[in-house]
Design an enzyme around this catalytic site. Structure first.
Site, PDB file in Angstrom:
ATOM      1  N   ASP A 171     106.488 121.165 101.480  1.00  0.00           N
ATOM      2  CA  ASP A 171     105.168 120.542 101.036  1.00  0.00           C
ATOM      3  C   ASP A 171     104.886 119.212 101.709  1.00  0.00           C
ATOM      4  O   ASP A 171     105.577 118.683 102.353  1.00  0.00           O
ATOM      5  CB  ASP A 171     105.298 120.382  99.546  1.00  0.00           C
ATOM      6  N   HIS A 221     110.333 121.662  88.548  1.00  0.00           N
ATOM      7  CA  HIS A 221     109.114 122.088  89.847  1.00  0.00           C
ATOM      8  C   HIS A 221     110.208 122.469  91.228  1.00  0.00           C
ATOM      9  O   HIS A 221     111.284 121.876  91.095  1.00  0.00           O
ATOM     10  CB  HIS A 221     108.139 121.317  90.052  1.00  0.00           C
ATOM     11  N   GLU A 237     104.204 123.192  89.887  1.00  0.00           N
ATOM     12  CA  GLU A 237     104.512 122.345  88.707  1.00  0.00           C
ATOM     13  C   GLU A 237     104.407 123.559  87.498  1.00  0.00           C
ATOM     14  O   GLU A 237     104.026 124.391  87.893  1.00  0.00           O
ATOM     15  CB  GLU A 237     103.291 121.405  88.462  1.00  0.00           C
TER      16      GLU A 237
HETATM   17  C1  GLP Z   1     109.373 116.203  94.996  1.00  0.00           C
HETATM   18  C2  GLP Z   1     109.515 117.162  96.187  1.00  0.00           C
HETATM   19  C3  GLP Z   1     110.533 118.232  95.682  1.00  0.00           C
HETATM   20  C4  GLP Z   1     111.712 117.617  95.276  1.00  0.00           C
HETATM   21  C5  GLP Z   1     111.739 116.834  94.125  1.00  0.00           C
HETATM   22  C6  GLP Z   1     112.809 116.169  93.577  1.00  0.00           C
HETATM   23  O1  GLP Z   1     108.642 116.385  94.165  1.00  0.00           O
HETATM   24  N1  GLP Z   1     108.323 117.745  96.327  1.00  0.00           N
HETATM   25  O2  GLP Z   1     110.766 119.263  96.818  1.00  0.00           O
HETATM   26  O3  GLP Z   1     112.847 118.622  94.992  1.00  0.00           O
HETATM   27  O4  GLP Z   1     110.793 115.893  94.483  1.00  0.00           O
HETATM   28  O5  GLP Z   1     113.148 115.036  93.948  1.00  0.00           O
HETATM   29  P1  GLP Z   1     114.549 114.168  94.272  1.00  0.00           P
HETATM   30  O6  GLP Z   1     115.489 114.815  94.935  1.00  0.00           O
HETATM   31  O7  GLP Z   1     114.194 112.752  94.827  1.00  0.00           O
HETATM   32  O8  GLP Z   1     114.780 114.021  92.774  1.00  0.00           O
END
Ligand code: GLP
Length: 242
Positions: A67, A138, A143
């Protein structure tokens, strides 16, 4: 789903990096699906360590990131393009032409999403897709929704996701939209590895593994994939009952 629990995030990083290292050694032209966020950083650090110590190359590897934010220049420190270069690509011998992102600034987002999906298909599909998970379960930026999504598309981020990620945006406000691979696209990867660490992920993990498959818990779809490895630390696994 195979669930593996470790004491620390660092141990998970070592274990997951080992899988990616073996994959690239066995298939030098692997197609890797990669994720951003804090969670995969120990994995990326250990991939770099293995690369520096080993005799293998990323020159033929192709990567596709899950993404990218909309309305954020790719040179911005918070773009996923910059994140991936800083955390991983700049330390490997991967070729710039082989790293791929959705362009969150494309004028025609529909055409951009189609281009991305077509490119992944033309590359032969993704061999291993790495995933983190949002506090609301998500994956990518899919979402909670009324239906599972298909190919890449533009999403309006939920308040929960904005609250979780806005800590990184100290000067400018966090973008409210992103382009993301869709659920069907993610599910078409040959193997999927999801990592979750920390207590904030415990409820999402419980719902993903023990709850029903529902688009309100996007990661629950992984129950239907036949090659999924879930790597958890003890905090993220703490609400599992089985
Ligand atoms: C963002 C990304 C996801 C990721 C999520 C969790 O929303 N688009 O791909 O898994 O954050 O992030 P973190 O690993 O910092 O908790």
């Amino acid at each position: 789903m195979i669930i593996k629990t470790f004491k620390t995030a660092e141990e998970i990083g070592v274990a997951v990096a080992e899988i990616f290292t073996k994959q690239v050694k066995n298939k030098p032209d692997s197609v890797l699906g990669l994720a951003t966020g804090a969670t995969p950083i120990p994995t990326y650090n250990n991939i770099i360590k293995n690369f520096n110590e080993g005799d293998f190359s990323f020159k033929a590897v192709k990567t596709y990131n899950l993404d990218e934010y909309c309305n954020l220049p790719k040179e911005d420190k918070n773009s996923y393009y910059t994140f991936m270069h800083k955390q991983l690509f700049d330390s490997l011998d991967i070729l710039e032409e082989n790293v791929h992102f959705l362009d969150g600034n494309a004028a025609d987002t529909e055409a951009e999403c189609k281009r991305y999906d077509d490119e992944i298909n033309a590359a032969g599909g993704i061999d291993i897709q790495l995933l983190g998970i949002g506090n609301n379960a998500h994956i990518g930026f899919n979402e909670p929704a009324d239906e599972f999504t298909n190919g890449s598309f533009k999403i309006t981020l939920t308040q929960s996701t904005i609250d979780a990620n806005k800590i990184y945006f100290d000067e400018n406000p966090m973008p409210t939209h992103a382009l993301t691979m869709g659920i069907k696209q993610i599910m078409s990867a040959k193997q999927i590895i999801l990592i979750a660490t920390g207590p904030k992920k415990a409820e999402a993990i419980k719902n993903m593994i023990e709850g029903p498959v529902t688009p309100q818990v996007p990661a629950s779809i992984l129950q239907e994939h036949d090659d999924v490895l879930i790597f958890l630390d003890e905090d993220a696994a703490s609400l599992l009952t089985k």
